[in-house]
Design a protein around this motif. Structure first.
Motif, mmCIF file in Angstrom:
data_model
loop_
_atom_site.group_PDB
_atom_site.id
_atom_site.type_symbol
_atom_site.label_atom_id
_atom_site.label_comp_id
_atom_site.label_asym_id
_atom_site.label_seq_id
_atom_site.Cartn_x
_atom_site.Cartn_y
_atom_site.Cartn_z
ATOM 1 N N ASP A 167 0.715 -1.202 0.113
ATOM 2 C CA ASP A 167 0.107 -0.106 0.288
ATOM 3 C C ASP A 167 0.959 1.172 -0.161
ATOM 4 O O ASP A 167 0.729 2.290 -0.469
ATOM 5 C CB ASP A 167 -0.853 0.158 1.220
ATOM 6 C CG ASP A 167 -2.058 -1.024 1.092
ATOM 7 O OD1 ASP A 167 -2.566 -1.475 0.128
ATOM 8 O OD2 ASP A 167 -2.397 -1.439 2.152
ATOM 9 N N ASP A 168 1.709 1.224 0.910
ATOM 10 C CA ASP A 168 2.766 2.296 0.904
ATOM 11 C C ASP A 168 4.314 2.030 0.560
ATOM 12 O O ASP A 168 4.568 0.633 0.770
ATOM 13 C CB ASP A 168 2.986 2.861 2.402
ATOM 14 C CG ASP A 168 1.722 3.180 3.009
ATOM 15 O OD1 ASP A 168 0.905 3.952 2.228
ATOM 16 O OD2 ASP A 168 1.198 3.287 4.067
ATOM 17 N N GLU A 203 6.324 2.248 -5.056
ATOM 18 C CA GLU A 203 7.186 2.859 -5.935
ATOM 19 C C GLU A 203 8.323 2.330 -5.799
ATOM 20 O O GLU A 203 8.989 1.972 -6.873
ATOM 21 C CB GLU A 203 7.170 4.335 -6.217
ATOM 22 C CG GLU A 203 7.655 4.978 -7.240
ATOM 23 C CD GLU A 203 7.547 6.309 -7.442
ATOM 24 O OE1 GLU A 203 8.048 7.016 -8.196
ATOM 25 O OE2 GLU A 203 7.102 7.231 -6.375
ATOM 26 N N TRP A 225 0.363 -0.089 -12.524
ATOM 27 C CA TRP A 225 0.427 0.856 -11.396
ATOM 28 C C TRP A 225 0.844 2.254 -11.805
ATOM 29 O O TRP A 225 0.380 3.206 -11.460
ATOM 30 C CB TRP A 225 1.477 0.284 -10.527
ATOM 31 C CG TRP A 225 1.665 1.172 -8.974
ATOM 32 C CD1 TRP A 225 1.115 1.018 -8.000
ATOM 33 C CD2 TRP A 225 2.727 2.259 -8.846
ATOM 34 N NE1 TRP A 225 1.487 1.987 -7.024
ATOM 35 C CE2 TRP A 225 2.558 2.634 -7.602
ATOM 36 C CE3 TRP A 225 3.643 2.705 -9.485
ATOM 37 C CZ2 TRP A 225 3.315 3.861 -7.131
ATOM 38 C CZ3 TRP A 225 4.531 3.811 -9.023
ATOM 39 C CH2 TRP A 225 4.150 4.373 -7.803
ATOM 40 N N LEU A 226 1.887 2.346 -12.894
ATOM 41 C CA LEU A 226 2.296 3.483 -13.272
ATOM 42 C C LEU A 226 1.203 4.346 -14.181
ATOM 43 O O LEU A 226 0.947 5.542 -14.191
ATOM 44 C CB LEU A 226 3.502 3.311 -14.188
ATOM 45 C CG LEU A 226 4.833 2.933 -13.475
ATOM 46 C CD1 LEU A 226 6.024 2.404 -14.727
ATOM 47 C CD2 LEU A 226 5.165 4.275 -12.966
ATOM 48 N N ARG A 227 0.491 3.352 -14.891
ATOM 49 C CA ARG A 227 -0.716 3.959 -15.443
ATOM 50 C C ARG A 227 -1.686 4.760 -14.926
ATOM 51 O O ARG A 227 -2.244 6.044 -15.183
ATOM 52 C CB ARG A 227 -1.192 2.875 -16.544
ATOM 53 C CG ARG A 227 -2.428 3.659 -17.567
ATOM 54 C CD ARG A 227 -3.305 2.633 -18.263
ATOM 55 N NE ARG A 227 -4.007 1.943 -17.286
ATOM 56 C CZ ARG A 227 -5.177 2.506 -16.755
ATOM 57 N NH1 ARG A 227 -5.615 3.530 -17.160
ATOM 58 N NH2 ARG A 227 -6.047 1.745 -15.900
ATOM 59 N N ARG A 228 -1.928 3.908 -13.824
ATOM 60 C CA ARG A 228 -2.949 4.618 -12.685
ATOM 61 C C ARG A 228 -2.493 5.851 -12.155
ATOM 62 O O ARG A 228 -3.240 6.569 -11.563
ATOM 63 C CB ARG A 228 -3.389 3.770 -12.070
ATOM 64 C CG ARG A 228 -4.238 2.464 -12.769
ATOM 65 C CD ARG A 228 -4.636 1.139 -11.867
ATOM 66 N NE ARG A 228 -5.369 0.230 -12.618
ATOM 67 C CZ ARG A 228 -5.971 -0.787 -12.286
ATOM 68 N NH1 ARG A 228 -5.536 -1.212 -10.898
ATOM 69 N NH2 ARG A 228 -6.378 -1.832 -13.028
ATOM 70 N N ARG A 229 -1.459 6.031 -12.181
ATOM 71 C CA ARG A 229 -0.647 7.300 -11.399
ATOM 72 C C ARG A 229 -0.131 8.449 -12.511
ATOM 73 O O ARG A 229 0.580 9.322 -12.540
ATOM 74 C CB ARG A 229 0.294 6.857 -10.821
ATOM 75 C CG ARG A 229 -0.029 6.528 -9.381
ATOM 76 C CD ARG A 229 1.065 5.545 -8.615
ATOM 77 N NE ARG A 229 0.299 4.905 -7.410
ATOM 78 C CZ ARG A 229 -0.299 4.097 -7.508
ATOM 79 N NH1 ARG A 229 -0.979 3.395 -8.617
ATOM 80 N NH2 ARG A 229 -0.974 3.884 -6.263
ATOM 81 N N HIS A 230 -0.685 7.911 -13.999
ATOM 82 C CA HIS A 230 -0.725 8.872 -15.155
ATOM 83 C C HIS A 230 0.631 8.887 -15.612
ATOM 84 O O HIS A 230 1.004 10.050 -16.256
ATOM 85 C CB HIS A 230 -1.145 10.252 -14.792
ATOM 86 C CG HIS A 230 -2.694 10.177 -14.223
ATOM 87 N ND1 HIS A 230 -3.801 9.767 -14.999
ATOM 88 C CD2 HIS A 230 -3.377 10.448 -12.894
ATOM 89 C CE1 HIS A 230 -4.825 9.631 -14.407
ATOM 90 N NE2 HIS A 230 -4.428 10.372 -13.064
ATOM 91 N N GLN A 231 1.502 7.910 -15.285
ATOM 92 C CA GLN A 231 2.903 7.877 -15.800
ATOM 93 C C GLN A 231 2.971 6.987 -16.974
ATOM 94 O O GLN A 231 3.618 6.077 -17.102
ATOM 95 C CB GLN A 231 3.785 7.570 -14.829
ATOM 96 C CG GLN A 231 4.141 8.373 -13.522
ATOM 97 C CD GLN A 231 4.698 7.811 -12.703
ATOM 98 O OE1 GLN A 231 6.278 7.446 -13.045
ATOM 99 N NE2 GLN A 231 4.325 7.946 -11.522
ATOM 100 N N TYR A 290 3.595 -3.519 -12.538
ATOM 101 C CA TYR A 290 4.361 -2.325 -12.612
ATOM 102 C C TYR A 290 3.887 -1.383 -13.609
ATOM 103 O O TYR A 290 3.312 0.093 -13.349
ATOM 104 C CB TYR A 290 5.769 -2.380 -12.790
ATOM 105 C CG TYR A 290 6.834 -1.146 -12.453
ATOM 106 C CD1 TYR A 290 6.322 -0.109 -11.682
ATOM 107 C CD2 TYR A 290 8.276 -1.128 -12.774
ATOM 108 C CE1 TYR A 290 6.926 0.839 -11.383
ATOM 109 C CE2 TYR A 290 8.694 0.063 -12.542
ATOM 110 C CZ TYR A 290 8.228 0.808 -11.738
ATOM 111 O OH TYR A 290 9.025 1.979 -11.248
ATOM 112 N N SER A 323 -3.978 3.176 -21.898
ATOM 113 C CA SER A 323 -2.908 3.949 -21.887
ATOM 114 C C SER A 323 -2.949 4.825 -23.151
ATOM 115 O O SER A 323 -2.039 5.817 -23.263
ATOM 116 C CB SER A 323 -1.456 3.601 -21.655
ATOM 117 O OG SER A 323 -1.262 2.762 -22.819
#
Length: 906
Positions: free
Chosen positions: A758-759, A762, A790-796, A787, A830
């Motif tokens: 959860d924390d 990254e 996770w990145l896509r959902r954080r707009h990376q 990974y 994406s």
């Protein structure tokens, strides 16, 4: 022979097989004709033989004879006699295999299935051929195994096999167990019954009605009861209380009473010894005068026997049975003894007749039967060896020797997978006075076969026995004892203290890198000894001269989580065991290889190994273990999104496994169901199934298989909201991973940490690619997918696409359809169009076709591939003919590139 009135459908089915065998593109085929006595099985086979000769086919025959049921390859010898002129066309290895089976060369025979493959090639070389096997329920077991092998492999060879088996007999015959296509002639319809009866006899209407009623459409009964009632009118008043076969036997027995004494004596000798010349000579000895076929003329006139230039034979097996039953026990023994005196040049047949004539214990005869067993084993006939040992046991007066022989017979039976007979032998031995070691072995056999009634767990007692053996210098016997015991222990969650003791004994017994020692250490105590085993395994390479050693090393590698090494060792073992014809060991080897390949992520290897291993385990009489290959197939289907197939296979396996309550295999059921549910996107259901493997209170719990389930469990937990529970499980397993070094467990924990975080996710994702996952392509692809998601959902988005593309390509190469489609959807989300997945090898080819393609790509010839996969070279060629267009190629030279392209590996 009964006429074929009213059998048009059955004749058409047989004729279709014969037509296919003589067509321009010949195909082989098999039918097992099954039915009650007299229903017309033999008549159909005789008609087929005539029809085949009309079409220009060679017809070769064998017939089960009770007096030869214990003689190794007796039925196959009948077939070979028709084909022996073609032996020169066979490769030397196959020619020697057949000659060894018949005891015609002085060298051990290979496994029975090497002999069977040689028989298949011999038949195919002389095709088109019709093989007719009648009364297979009386054939020797080894011949039945050969015929079952043929029946499952007649594809592109111009060979047809027709076999006839009586209902209610031979249910454990290999021809029944492998699931051959069956033809079951039923009773004749009323009109056909009346037509047949009227063509044979003109009867009083009342008697005619009685015959029609009692025969119930059975052709033989119609013919024979008509004759009996016509000649013995009082028979019509006999109440119909007996089964039809018994009434027919009584009808035949009624015709014996008026025959001359010499004729009856000759008939009994013929019933007990199938060779008519020997039977007549034995009858002559008994009556004190020469007896010839002319003395059997009254029996011919009575419709009991048929005489032709080849000799004299019974008109129907029920006649033979009636003759045996009509004689008293003393008369039968006297006849067996007379026959035995004439068989000085056939020692095995002679000993069996002497055994049948024996009244009480005979130690010399018991010893001779042990020698018969040794010769049978040398010729590859394990079942016949077991039968001889069991008979030797009953001829000794010494209880301890009898018990030891019965145990030997049970162990031999276990090689052929006949549980009912194994249990009868163990029950008989258990009632005897046994030596301490034999009593312990008996209890162990009950454990192995899941039949312990007392709840006694003999593992600790066997540890004591092994220690005594080592102190006495019997290292080989001690290691064999421990090897057998620890395999069972690994499958049963045993007492850790006993496990550690076994491991200590093994470590002190032989060289550290000895395959048996490594296997015992890995199976007995993978927790404490796993790291040491991994170090020692690193010094070994596949290709041991003894393929069983490679099998042990592969099993060892899998037990300590080195699945990539396991695949290599087991591939080498499979090659060697295949060459030796060790079907049972080969089947087990392929089962272990299939699971190792699934865990590594090589679904193509897993599917091929499971497909071949399942067939071999069934054919070698081990259907229980074949359920393991069904579970591998279920996992493969689940990964590929075929949820219905995966769930069906898992349910079928569970129905077999649940009564046995073997935790690892029930854990495999849970894993298969969990993977199938993941493939359908049902994360809650997947978590529920996979969590069972981690719960000590669940019957599907197994400590060592937690590593097998971990990666899927983590995915299911993440998708179902059970991250906290999964983190707790991973925390429990982390110390174990550090202690054991288990590579599979470490790979699972490597991807679990960032996927469940959860924390700090990254940093965990960023650090994870530095972990060594080169041997775990499925784990690595899952990590990349997680990974990227996770990145896509954080707009990376740009960085996400890099990881998602890599995951998609890896999933596609591995044949993991479900995960590949998930990666495509994430890429589309994406903003990148991904395109459709290119069909992989498992989309275009069957598992067997893919295996043939891979072997051909490696440069093996059709004959070499056939020897490895137990197929004829023509069948291999036929498969390749279908494989080329499926792979989009036109020649063998393009195979290597096509196979490499399909998997992304050489």
């Amino acid at each position: 022979m009964t006429p074929l009135i009213g059998r048009d459908d059955e004749m058409a089915a047989v004729d279709a097989l014969l037509s296919a065998a003589v067509s321009e593109a010949p195909l082989g085929g098999t039918l097992l004709v099954r039915g009650e006595p007299g229903i017309g099985k033999s008549a159909l086979l005789d008609w087929a033989a005539g029809r085949a000769r009309e079409r220009g086919m060679l017809v070769v025959t064998c017939e089960g004879v009770p007096s030869e049921a214990s003689l190794a390859f007796a039925g196959l010898h009948q077939l070979w006699w028709h084909l022996r002129a073609g032996m020169g066309r066979l490769p030397a290895q196959q020619r020697e295999a057949l000659l060894s089976a018949f005891g015609l060369v002085d060298k051990p025979a290979p496994g029975v299935f090497v002999i069977a493959l040689a028989a298949l090639e011999l038949l195919a070389e002389q095709g088109p051929v019709l093989v007719v096997a009648d009364d297979v329920h009386w054939l020797d077991r080894s011949t039945s195994e050969v015929l079952a092998f043929l029946g499952t492999r007649l594809e592109a060879d111009p060979v047809v096999l027709l076999a006839a088996c009586r209902d209610g007999e031979g249910d454990d015959n290999p021809l029944r167990m492998v699931g051959l296509p069956e033809l079951q002639p039923g009773p004749l319809e009323t009109a056909a019954s009346a037509a047949l009866l009227d063509s044979r006899a003109r009867l009083d209407p009342r008697v005619r009605r009685r015959v029609l009623d009692e025969a119930s459409g059975n052709p033989l009964a119609l013919v024979e009861l008509a004759v009996t009632m016509r000649e013995s009118p009082g028979w019509a008043e006999v109440p119909a209380r007996l089964p039809l076969s018994d009434r027919l036997e009584q009808a035949y027995a009624a015709r014996l009473t008026g025959l001359p004494s010499a004729c009856r004596t000759a008939l009994l000798a013929l019933a007990l010894e199938g060779d008519s010349a020997t039977a007549l000579a034995a009858a002559g000895r008994m009556v004190g005068n020469e007896v010839s076929s002319a003395d059997l003329a009254p029996a011919v006139a009575a419709g009991l026997v048929v005489a032709d230039p080849a000799g004299v034979r019974f008109r129907h097996p029920l006649v033979c049975s009636a003759v045996r039953q009509a004689a008293g026990e003393a008369e039968r023994r006297q006849t067996h003894a007379a026959v035995a005196e004439l068989l000085g040049d056939e020692p095995d047949r002679r000993v069996w007749h002497r055994a049948a004539a024996a009244v009480g214990p005979d130690e010399d005869l018991s010893d001779e039967l042990e020698a018969v067993a040794d010769r049978a084993r040398l010729r590859g006939a394990i079942s016949e060896a077991a039968t001889a040992i069991a008979r030797a046991a009953r001829l000794t007066a010494r209880p301890t020797r009898r018990g030891r022989l019965l145990l030997r017979a049970a162990v031999a039976r276990s090689e052929g997978g006949r549980p009912a007979q194994i249990l009868r032998l163990l029950d008989e031995a258990e009632r005897l006075e046994l030596e301490a070691g034999d009593r312990l072995r008996l209890q162990w056999e009950r454990e192995v076969h899941g039949t312990t009634r007392s709840g006694f767990n003999p593992a600790e007692a066997f540890a004591e026995l092994a220690e005594r053996m080592l102190r006495a210098g019997h290292t080989v016997e001690a290691l064999e004892t421990m090897e057998n015991v620890v395999m069972r222990m690994w499958w049963s969650n045993p007492d850790p203290r006993v496990c550690r003791r076994m491991a200590g004994l093994a470590d002190a017994a032989a060289a550290p890198d000895d395959p048996q020692v490594l296997s015992i250490l890995a199976l007995a105590d993978p927790t404490e000894r796993g790291a040491a085993v991994l170090r020692r395994l690193g010094r070994r390479r596949p290709g041991d001269p003894d393929p069983y050693h490679d099998y042990l090393l592969g099993n060892t590698a899998q037990a300590v989580g080195a699945c990539d090494q396991a695949v290599g060792f087991l591939a080498a073992a499979a090659d060697g065991l295949s060459e030796q014809g060790q079907f049972g060991a080969l089947g087990r080897c392929l089962l272990v290889q299939a699971w190792a390949a699934v865990l590594v992520g090589r679904l193509d290897i897993a599917a091929s190994a499971a497909d071949e291993g399942g067939r071999l385990l069934v054919e070698s009489g081990r259907p229980f273990w074949a359920t393991g290959t069904q579970l591998v197939a279920a996992v493969v289907a689940g990964r590929r999104g075929d949820t219905a197939t995966a769930m069906d296979l898992a349910a079928r396996a569970e129905r077999v496994l649940l009564p046995a309550r073997i935790p690892p295999m029930l854990a495999q059921v849970a894993i298969a169901r969990g993977v199938a549910a993941l493939g359908a996107g049902r994360y809650d259901e997947a978590y529920e199934q996979l969590a069972r493997v981690f719960d000590p209170a669940d019957i599907a719990y197994h400590p060592h298989l937690r590593a097998w389930a971990l990666a899927d469990y983590v995915v299911a937990a993440g998708g179902s909201g059970h991250r906290e529970a999964a983190r707790a499980r991973c925390a429990e397993l982390a110390p174990l991973a550090r202690t054991t070094g288990n590579p599979l467990l470490r790979a699972g924990l490597t991807i679990a940490a960032p996927m469940l975080a959860d924390d700090g996710a990254e940093k965990l994702f960023a650090d994870a690619p530095g972990a060594d996952l080169a041997a775990w392509p499925m784990h690595r692809a899952r990590l990349q997918f997680a990974y990227g998601t996770w990145l896509r959902r954080r707009h990376q988005v740009s960085e996400a696409r890099v990881h998602l593309r890599s995951a998609r390509d890896a999933f596609d190469a591995l044949g993991a359809v479900v995960e590949g489609e998930d990666a495509r959807q994430e890429l589309q989300a994406s903003g990148e169009a991904s395109g459709d997945r290119k069909p992989g090898p498992l989309d275009r080819l069957t598992p067997q076709e893919w295996q043939i393609a891979r072997l051909a790509a490696q440069g093996f010839t059709n004959r070499e591939i056939g020897r490895r996969l137990y197929l004829s070279h023509r069948t291999v060629g036929s498969h390749l003919y279908r494989i080329f267009p499926k792979l989009g190629i036109a020649s063998r030279s393009e195979l290597a590139a096509a196979v490499t392209s399909a998997t992304g590996t050489a």
